[in-house]
Design a protein around this motif. Sequence first.
Motif: not given
Length: 176
Positions: A129-133
Amino acid sequence: MARLISRRAVAVTFGALVLTLAGGGIAAAQTTTAAKPAAQNGQPGDRAAAPAGQPQVTAAEAAAAKAALTEGVSPSFINGSTSFAVVSSTGVLLRSRDAVSATKYGPGQYQVIFNRSLTKAAFLATIGTTDHCCVPQAGEISVAPRLSTPNGVFVQTYDSAGVPADRPFHLAVFTP
């Protein structure tokens, strides 16, 4: 009672046999991939492909890679180091250490350029992923040195069926 063949000799002979048989299986598997359609071989639709399935390196890309290579190298490269890149599914370089650019060529085809030579490096990539979720979409990924670019890495991403698909990824580069 004298031993005629040492254990080491048996192990080496067995290892050579296994590698020979494995290599033959790889060669046989490789010949069957040529019959697949171009989209499944990872060939870009709008650019001529090199023999390894990667898009040809243009003169502008080669010049940009060479410029990145000479931008300055930190002392951490003397005794080995780890570099990384986090790239979005659209080919945007989001976070990195030593990566200077990322380019998307076609469905699931990416190039990542670093500021140092990677000729003796090892590459490790994963769909991420490229986000924190959240958990990323399932898929597959392959990585190789970029043709004619000593500081480049070529990455291909696929969906779970093996069809080229845009996926965000994390790439780690290890040098001795």
